[in-house]
Design a protein around this motif. Structure first.
Motif, PDB file in Angstrom:
ATOM      1  N   ASN A 122      33.712  30.517  24.098  1.00  0.00           N
ATOM      2  CA  ASN A 122      34.856  29.831  24.378  1.00  0.00           C
ATOM      3  C   ASN A 122      34.905  30.194  22.576  1.00  0.00           C
ATOM      4  OD1 ASN A 122      34.902  28.603  26.875  1.00  0.00           O
ATOM      5  ND2 ASN A 122      33.921  27.272  25.994  1.00  0.00           N
ATOM      6  N   SER A 123      36.745  30.017  22.325  1.00  0.00           N
ATOM      7  CA  SER A 123      37.016  30.808  20.948  1.00  0.00           C
ATOM      8  C   SER A 123      37.369  29.406  20.912  1.00  0.00           C
ATOM      9  CB  SER A 123      38.291  31.174  21.105  1.00  0.00           C
ATOM     10  OG  SER A 123      38.208  32.433  21.021  1.00  0.00           O
ATOM     11  N   GLU A 124      36.755  28.898  19.355  1.00  0.00           N
ATOM     12  CA  GLU A 124      37.239  27.277  18.817  1.00  0.00           C
ATOM     13  C   GLU A 124      37.423  28.494  17.499  1.00  0.00           C
ATOM     14  OE1 GLU A 124      36.639  24.552  19.588  1.00  0.00           O
ATOM     15  OE2 GLU A 124      34.670  25.062  21.712  1.00  0.00           O
ATOM     16  N   LYS A 179      41.202  28.411  25.051  1.00  0.00           N
ATOM     17  CA  LYS A 179      41.143  27.969  26.251  1.00  0.00           C
ATOM     18  C   LYS A 179      40.046  26.466  26.680  1.00  0.00           C
ATOM     19  CE  LYS A 179      40.748  32.268  29.334  1.00  0.00           C
ATOM     20  NZ  LYS A 179      39.984  33.063  30.188  1.00  0.00           N
ATOM     21  N   LEU A 180      39.956  26.225  26.478  1.00  0.00           N
ATOM     22  CA  LEU A 180      40.076  24.583  26.044  1.00  0.00           C
ATOM     23  C   LEU A 180      40.912  23.792  25.457  1.00  0.00           C
ATOM     24  CD1 LEU A 180      36.209  24.371  23.615  1.00  0.00           C
ATOM     25  CD2 LEU A 180      36.197  24.688  26.778  1.00  0.00           C
ATOM     26  N   ALA A 236      48.357  36.742  26.471  1.00  0.00           N
ATOM     27  CA  ALA A 236      47.946  36.944  27.468  1.00  0.00           C
ATOM     28  C   ALA A 236      46.689  36.887  27.257  1.00  0.00           C
ATOM     29  CB  ALA A 236      48.394  36.852  28.717  1.00  0.00           C
ATOM     30  N   TRP A 237      45.532  35.768  27.274  1.00  0.00           N
ATOM     31  CA  TRP A 237      44.513  36.005  27.407  1.00  0.00           C
ATOM     32  C   TRP A 237      43.564  36.654  26.565  1.00  0.00           C
ATOM     33  CZ3 TRP A 237      43.933  30.622  26.053  1.00  0.00           C
ATOM     34  CH2 TRP A 237      43.664  29.664  26.398  1.00  0.00           C
ATOM     35  N   HIS A 238      43.323  36.698  25.653  1.00  0.00           N
ATOM     36  CA  HIS A 238      42.955  37.712  25.026  1.00  0.00           C
ATOM     37  C   HIS A 238      41.246  37.426  23.385  1.00  0.00           C
ATOM     38  CE1 HIS A 238      45.794  37.108  21.840  1.00  0.00           C
ATOM     39  NE2 HIS A 238      44.741  38.320  20.790  1.00  0.00           N
ATOM     40  N   PRO A 239      40.375  38.554  23.277  1.00  0.00           N
ATOM     41  CA  PRO A 239      39.609  38.236  21.920  1.00  0.00           C
ATOM     42  C   PRO A 239      39.635  39.059  21.222  1.00  0.00           C
ATOM     43  CG  PRO A 239      38.571  39.530  23.282  1.00  0.00           C
ATOM     44  CD  PRO A 239      39.842  39.071  24.340  1.00  0.00           C
ATOM     45  N   ALA A 240      39.866  38.784  19.323  1.00  0.00           N
ATOM     46  CA  ALA A 240      40.400  39.331  18.915  1.00  0.00           C
ATOM     47  C   ALA A 240      39.705  40.407  18.648  1.00  0.00           C
ATOM     48  CB  ALA A 240      40.137  38.737  17.105  1.00  0.00           C
ATOM     49  N   GLY A 248      35.725  34.326  25.952  1.00  0.00           N
ATOM     50  CA  GLY A 248      37.512  34.136  27.177  1.00  0.00           C
ATOM     51  C   GLY A 248      39.126  34.268  26.010  1.00  0.00           C
ATOM     52  N   GLY A 249      38.873  34.282  24.405  1.00  0.00           N
ATOM     53  CA  GLY A 249      39.659  34.260  23.752  1.00  0.00           C
ATOM     54  C   GLY A 249      40.956  33.605  23.542  1.00  0.00           C
ATOM     55  N   HIS A 250      41.793  33.559  23.089  1.00  0.00           N
ATOM     56  CA  HIS A 250      42.976  32.617  22.941  1.00  0.00           C
ATOM     57  C   HIS A 250      43.980  33.283  23.176  1.00  0.00           C
ATOM     58  CE1 HIS A 250      42.447  35.670  18.564  1.00  0.00           C
ATOM     59  NE2 HIS A 250      43.529  35.487  19.708  1.00  0.00           N
TER      60      HIS A 250
END
Length: 138
Positions: free
Chosen positions: A14-16, A76-77, A54-58, A97-99
């Motif tokens: 998860n992205s934090e 995603k949290l 939409a959702w993507h990691p860097a 899952g990215g941001h």
């Protein structure tokens, strides 16, 4: 000081994120100055008002320097943070899952992507670290 938000991938994918700043420990003539960071490249991009992604990691570890526009980022949290002109995003969530983000208001998002060289320091200091330093010196 430059406000910086660091976003990374936790052990569960998860992205934090955490707020802080880019350390500016030295300088002269009344200026403060960061360390020199090794970089691979810089590029510029503009997104029209109303843009979103939409959702993507860097895609790679990088600084994103916001020149204009205000954005809301979400993990995603369900955690959210805002980036405004002059803020720096340290994007390190290159897996998981990215941001996602969406542009707020009617200004375009103009930004510079500064790709950090492999293993390069970024000078990020978390807000909690700043509070601890202040308490120790208070």
């Amino acid at each position: 000081m430059f406000r910086c938000v660091r976003i990374w991938t936790d052990s569960e994918g998860n992205s934090e994120f955490e707020e802080g700043l880019i350390d500016l420990p030295k300088g002269d003539r009344g200026d403060t100055l960061s360390a020199v960071f090794d970089t691979a490249s810089i590029s510029f991009r503009e997104t029209a008002p109303g843009g979103e992604y939409a959702w993507h990691p860097a895609p790679i570890r990088q600084f994103v320097l916001t020149l204009s526009g205000t954005l809301e980022f979400e993990t995603k949290l369900g955690k959210r943070f805002t980036i405004r002109p002059g803020d720096i995003l340290l994007a390190e969530d290159t897996t998981g899952g990215g941001h996602r983000w969406r542009l707020l208001g009617d200004a375009p998002w103009r930004r510079a992507y500064v790709i950090l060289a492999s293993g390069s320091a970024a000078g990020f200091v978390a807000s909690t670290s700043l509070q601890s330093k202040d308490e120790a010196h208070g």
